[in-house]
Write a protein that holds these residues in place. Structure first.
Motif, PDB file in Angstrom:
ATOM      1  N   SER A  40       0.859  -1.257  -0.041  1.00  0.00           N
ATOM      2  CA  SER A  40      -0.129  -0.018  -0.068  1.00  0.00           C
ATOM      3  C   SER A  40       0.721   1.244  -0.021  1.00  0.00           C
ATOM      4  N   ASN A  43       3.650   0.539  -3.877  1.00  0.00           N
ATOM      5  CA  ASN A  43       2.709   0.253  -4.918  1.00  0.00           C
ATOM      6  C   ASN A  43       3.378  -0.663  -6.113  1.00  0.00           C
ATOM      7  N   ASP A 104      -7.114  -0.465  -4.518  1.00  0.00           N
ATOM      8  CA  ASP A 104      -6.671  -0.149  -3.107  1.00  0.00           C
ATOM      9  C   ASP A 104      -6.472  -1.440  -2.548  1.00  0.00           C
TER      10      ASP A 104
END
Length: 211
Positions: A40, A43, A104
């Motif tokens: 997170s 990436n 996400d």
């Protein structure tokens, strides 16, 4: 003597299996949580793997060091055999989904994170209860054996007569065989961690997506 050797060989086999599952389950949960959190932030899957592998130790570090020649996807898939966990299989599905669709990672991994923590908590609770039950088991059988010894000393004047009775030796032998049998099944149950891979099987057949 042969019975004792056979018994301890069986128990050692079950214990080693139990110890491995216990270790790899904790490693798997830590791997999944660290990977998702790091992903997170970074990436990219490759950067995330390079970042978290510095925290690996023991057998997991040896496994990772042995597959340095593989690409990142191959490395993650290779570790599926090492962890041997339905949690990790579900994690791979989520990573493949993220690789192709983005999104996400925290959001699409919420169920996995929740379940991984539940599995770890269940494992810790199971081990804690097992240790307590083992102590109770040993105490109960210890009391039984102590009673037999007390009776032996209390009846010492008749001991020679009892010893010469045809049923005495077989009875003692049967008693200890029963103890070993009960102990074996008790430990086999306490070393059985199959419940770890029995989590939400139907609900987790596919990765959950965030709308």
């Amino acid at each position: 003597m042969i019975c004792l050797v056979f018994f301890f060989v069986l128990i050692e086999k079950e214990y080693q299996k139990y110890k491995k599952i216990n270790r790899t389950t904790h490693e798997c949960v830590n791997f999944i949580n660290n990977f998702i959190i790091s992903l997170s932030i970074h990436n990219t899957i490759s950067a995330t793997f390079e970042m978290i592998k510095e925290s690996f130790s023991g057998e997991l570090k040896k496994e990772v060091d042995s597959i340095e020649h593989l690409n990142i996807v191959e490395k993650l898939e290779y570790l599926s055999d090492y962890f041997n966990s339905s949690l990790y299989d579900f994690f791979l599905k989520i990573i493949h989904q993220y690789e192709y669709n983005g999104g996400d990672i925290i959001g699409i991994s919420q169920i996995l994170i929740f379940d991984s923590r539940n599995v770890e908590t269940s494992l810790d609770n199971f081990i804690s209860v097992s240790k307590r039950k083992f102590i109770e088991f040993i105490i109960l059988w210890g009391i039984t054996m102590a009673i037999l010894l007390i009776l032996q000393f209390a009846l010492s004047m008749f001991y020679d007569t009892i010893l010469n009775m045809s049923f005495y030796a077989p009875s003692i032998f049967i008693f200890f065989i029963m103890f070993l049998i009960f102990l074996y099944f008790f430990l086999k149950h306490n070393f059985n961690l199959s419940f770890i891979n029995e989590w939400r099987e139907k609900d987790n057949e596919k990765p959950q997506t965030k709308n």
